[in-house]
Structure formats: structure tokens, C-alpha cells
Design a protein around this motif. Sequence first.
Motif: not given
Ligand code: SAH
Length: 392
Positions: A135-136, A185-186, A188-189, A220-222, A242, A244, A285, A287, A318-319, A321
Motif C-alpha cells: 500500500f506504500c 516516518m518519512g 525509508g525504514e 516508526s518501523t514496519s 506499522s 496494518h 498504525e 491504514v 489510506f492515501n 496513489w
Molecule cells: N518505514 C517505516 C516508516 C515510514 S512509513 C514504517 O513503515 O513504519 C510511515 C507510515 O505511513 C507507515 O505507518 C506506513 O505504513 C504509512 N503509509 C505508507 N503508505 C501509506 C498510504 N498510502 N496511506 C496511508 N499511510 C501510508
Amino acid sequence: MSLSSHADRFSAPPTDAEGRIPLIGLTAEELKEVLAIHKLPCFRAKQVWHWIYHRGARDFESMGNLPKDLRALLAEKYSIARPKVAAEQKSSDGTIKWLLSMTDGQLVEAVFIPDGRRGTLCVSSQVGCTLTCKFCHTGTQPLVRNLGPHEILQQVMHARDALGEWPEGKGAGNEKRDLTNIVMMGMGEPLYNYDNVAKALKICMDEKGLGISKRRITLSTSGVVPQIVQCGEELNVNLAISLHAPDDKLRSEIMPINNKYPLQELLDACRNYPGLSDVRRVTFEYVMLKDVNDSDDQARALAKLLRGIPCKVNIIPFNIWPGSGYECSAPDRIDSFARILEQAGYDAPVRRPRGRDILAACGQLKSASVRAKKARHPEEPAAEAPAPATEA
Ligand code: SAH
Ligand code: SF4
């Protein structure tokens, strides 16, 4: 001391294009060692440190209490410059998104989100990501490289520049600043670039550094379990996961890292994260993906899964794209999901979308800019897709 030790193809370049070594990101001890090469006493290192992190100096020339020839020497060999701003977008809700160009031309996003008395900067840790969460949007961009400690700090320092928050501006005391909080939370992991992130965050947290308390920093980490443990012991910043999905099957489908560190291991690491209490909780988190992870049964399964962990659940619409293949759950579905969690005793705020008018999810400003560049220079080859830098 070698400033470029452990360099590999995923490392930040050790110098800028003119061969100058960045001083931002060195520990106080390392800075002393560097200046000792030039036979400079410790107090000079303290002065330089103070100029960098307290006064926000962007060049050596402004360091008024250093002798002129020393300023010239430092300017020739070292850098404390900020990245160039490749693009800036301001939302009507006050959100500001910057696309910063590093010395090798790599583009990195940082987003400032004001919210009442709090102002949060969302900081990137890598260019792209090795993980491929479905989803990212960042997950569609191959890892180009890790950011160095200086490049992580430069995002924060650039935001302080832009917001006028060094001592000569609003920054006489933390309470007067707009930038109060940091979230990793930008792009990258962060836990796959742990050493550099840790080095940068230690300088952020250091009272003699940027002075932002660990209670105001969230990573924030996966779900990179070994580094969650290390992060708890060494940094003890707030932890966000994260999550989900409420079960391994679905989580592995949408977040492949779950195959390596499945839910039970991940949740054990969360349960044992040092310093958790009713006031200091893990944030999960979640989504909201229409017809994927948003049913009432899944909300109940989630409530059961998190039982016993001091936590809250951030519900994130969910944002969307282009090309993601997912849709955001409808508002009443999101409400119903949140209500079930609340009835089970969890805080489950639904995150308000911010900066909608400037762009959507993290990663999109960069993609829009890369697309525009490609349109201008169609002959340029696409970025090489490297093998993962880490053992993802
Ligand atoms: N890699 C790290 C931090 C960056 S992602 C992580 O995964 O936690 C920051 C957050 O945005 C995470 O919770 C991620 O799951 C969420 N995210 C990614 N894509 C998204 C989307 N399209 N809509 C909403 N949240 C999203
Ligand atoms: Fe990487 Fe985080 Fe996006 Fe997953 S959600 S692809 S870990 S940035």
C-alpha cells in the motif's frame, strides 16, 4: 579516525562535490578528533559545536569568536551547509513539504505538520526503501541509499532555518518553537539504517545538541524486531509500529517483512519495549484498506491481539496513489472499526488527512518531481535498482 569507515554503495557520500567533509552528524568526541588533526584545542570544538547546534550557523564565516584563518581553514575542508530546496509546497492547513536535494543530487522529503501547540517534522531515513509494503508508495521506489547522520539532521536543521527557530529567531526556549516533535516516518525504514538514525537522534536528543526530548521523538518501523530491541535500549524514543493487519496471513501478504518477523515476535518486542506505561504507549498504525483489513471481525481480532500491551491504535485513512490497486475504506466503515477498538478499551483516533491540497502520501512529491525531470530529459536512464542493502 576514518570518517568514511563502513562506506558501501548504499552509504551517503563521505564528502560534498567539492571534497568537503560534513561536520554535522559527528559526535562531540568525533568533532574534537577532527579539529585535533589541525592541532586545535578542545575548546575550539566546543565553540564550533555551539555555533552549529545552538546558533544554527550555516557557514564558518559567521562564527565570530573563531580566528579568521581558522574560519578559512574550516571552510576549505569542511561543510555545515544545508541541502538545497528542490521544491517546497505549502498547504492551506499550514503543512509544508520540502523536497531536499543532497550533495549527490538524491532527493529526500521532509514534511512539517503544525497542529495547535505542537508542530511535527516527518523525517526521512533512506532514499527509497528495501521493503515492498503493497500500500506504500515509497515501497515502489527501490532503495537508492541510506541517509547519513548529517543528512537526517540536516532535515531538522533546515526546518529550523525555514521556521526561523534559531536563537536569533523564535528559538530562545523550546516552548516558543513551532517545531516541537519529530517523527521518523518519512521515506525509508529507519531500523534498516539504524546506526545512522541512532547517531542523528542522539544529537537531536542531546541537551547540548538540538535539545529535543526523547518523549517528543517517535520512530516508526514496519517491524524489524532485533533493532526494535536495540532502539529501546539505546535511544528509548517513542515507538510506532506499522501494523496494518490483525493476523499473519494478511500481514505477510501486504507487508512481506512479516515473513521474517511474524506478529508474535513483533508484539513480544513491543511488550518488552523499555519504559512503557499508561502514559507512554506504543502506537500501532493501521491504514484502512477497503475490503482488505477493515471489517468488524478484523477490528475485534486486532483488539484481542493487542491485549496487555500499553498502546493506542492510530487509524489512518489510506492515501490513494495511482496504480496502488487499493481504495480507502468508507467513512462509516472507518468509524465502525474505530468504535469496536474503543469499546474494547483502546484509544483509536482517526488521523485527519493533512496537506491534502499539496499532495498525498509520503513519496509522492519526490515521484512527481522525478516524473517532471524525466519528461524534461527522457534520454536519462532510470535509477538502477540495487539489491537490498540489508537482510530484509
Ligand atoms: N518505514 C517505516 C516508516 C515510514 S512509513 C514504517 O513503515 O513504519 C510511515 C507510515 O505511513 C507507515 O505507518 C506506513 O505504513 C504509512 N503509509 C505508507 N503508505 C501509506 C498510504 N498510502 N496511506 C496511508 N499511510 C501510508
Ligand atoms: Fe518501506 Fe515503511 Fe513504506 Fe513499508 S511502509 S515500504 S517499510 S517506507
